[in-house]
Design a protein around this motif. Structure first.
Motif, mmCIF file in Angstrom:
data_model
loop_
_atom_site.group_PDB
_atom_site.id
_atom_site.type_symbol
_atom_site.label_atom_id
_atom_site.label_comp_id
_atom_site.label_asym_id
_atom_site.label_seq_id
_atom_site.Cartn_x
_atom_site.Cartn_y
_atom_site.Cartn_z
ATOM 1 N N GLY A 62 0.857 -1.153 0.012
ATOM 2 C CA GLY A 62 -0.230 0.047 -0.010
ATOM 3 C C GLY A 62 1.028 1.317 0.062
ATOM 4 O O GLY A 62 1.822 1.172 0.380
ATOM 5 N N MET A 63 0.261 2.341 -0.620
ATOM 6 C CA MET A 63 1.053 3.483 -0.494
ATOM 7 C C MET A 63 1.231 4.238 0.668
ATOM 8 O O MET A 63 2.259 4.722 1.058
ATOM 9 N N TRP A 64 0.327 4.083 1.600
ATOM 10 C CA TRP A 64 0.246 4.831 2.927
ATOM 11 C C TRP A 64 0.718 3.929 4.218
ATOM 12 O O TRP A 64 0.612 4.080 5.219
ATOM 13 N N GLU A 76 -9.008 -7.098 0.844
ATOM 14 C CA GLU A 76 -7.490 -6.990 0.461
ATOM 15 C C GLU A 76 -6.989 -6.539 -0.777
ATOM 16 O O GLU A 76 -6.500 -5.743 -1.213
ATOM 17 N N LEU A 77 -7.564 -7.401 -1.804
ATOM 18 C CA LEU A 77 -7.313 -7.399 -3.154
ATOM 19 C C LEU A 77 -7.733 -6.198 -3.764
ATOM 20 O O LEU A 77 -6.763 -5.216 -4.338
ATOM 21 N N GLN A 82 -7.279 -0.572 -5.837
ATOM 22 C CA GLN A 82 -7.706 0.703 -5.839
ATOM 23 C C GLN A 82 -6.673 1.431 -5.404
ATOM 24 O O GLN A 82 -6.493 2.718 -5.968
ATOM 25 N N SER A 83 -5.768 1.396 -4.456
ATOM 26 C CA SER A 83 -4.469 2.081 -4.356
ATOM 27 C C SER A 83 -3.625 2.294 -5.550
ATOM 28 O O SER A 83 -3.279 3.164 -5.954
ATOM 29 N N ASN A 89 -3.874 7.033 -11.706
ATOM 30 C CA ASN A 89 -4.803 8.330 -12.061
ATOM 31 C C ASN A 89 -3.928 9.594 -11.832
ATOM 32 O O ASN A 89 -4.164 10.455 -12.611
ATOM 33 N N SER A 90 -3.356 9.558 -10.514
ATOM 34 C CA SER A 90 -2.500 10.910 -10.090
ATOM 35 C C SER A 90 -1.538 11.036 -11.072
ATOM 36 O O SER A 90 -1.191 12.428 -11.234
ATOM 37 N N ILE A 91 -0.756 10.048 -11.516
ATOM 38 C CA ILE A 91 0.422 10.347 -12.119
ATOM 39 C C ILE A 91 -0.005 10.749 -13.709
ATOM 40 O O ILE A 91 0.674 11.410 -14.365
#
Length: 107
Positions: A62-64, A76-77, A82-83, A89-91
């Protein structure tokens, strides 16, 4: 899979089943005596990325949150996917903003 990848998979299967049991790249590196590849353990991260992309390993991250784990549930998947999709999308948004800024500045 390489010997290192097999060792990582075995370690995760023994010590990191599910999100609550995740292990950091530093723990994985130190326990398995792997090279780091840099301050953020790029080598370990690259091995895990290859395991996911080339060997169908269901390894979550996870990113955070720190750590990697063997995904155990659909929840969990979905959280992992989603992360990843949010990061992608942010990139893409950032790339589009750069192109637009360039266009505005350079006509």
């Amino acid at each position: 899979m390489t010997e290192e990848q097999l060792a990582i998979l075995e370690y995760l299967n023994e010590h990191a089943l599910g999100y609550e049991n995740r292990r950091t790249s530093t723990e994985i590196r130190d326990t398995l005596n792997l090279e780091s590849g840099g301050q953020t353990n790029e080598h370990v991260r690259e091995q895990i990325r290859a395991m996911i992309l080339e060997h169908q390993c269901c390894i979550g991250s996870g990113m955070w949150v720190d750590g990697y784990w063997i995904i155990q549930t659909e929840d969990e998947l979905e959280r992992v996917c989603q992360s990843l999709e949010s990061r992608a999308n942010s990139i893409t948004d950032r790339a589009n903003a750069l192109r637009e800024s360039w266009r505005l500045q350079n006509g």
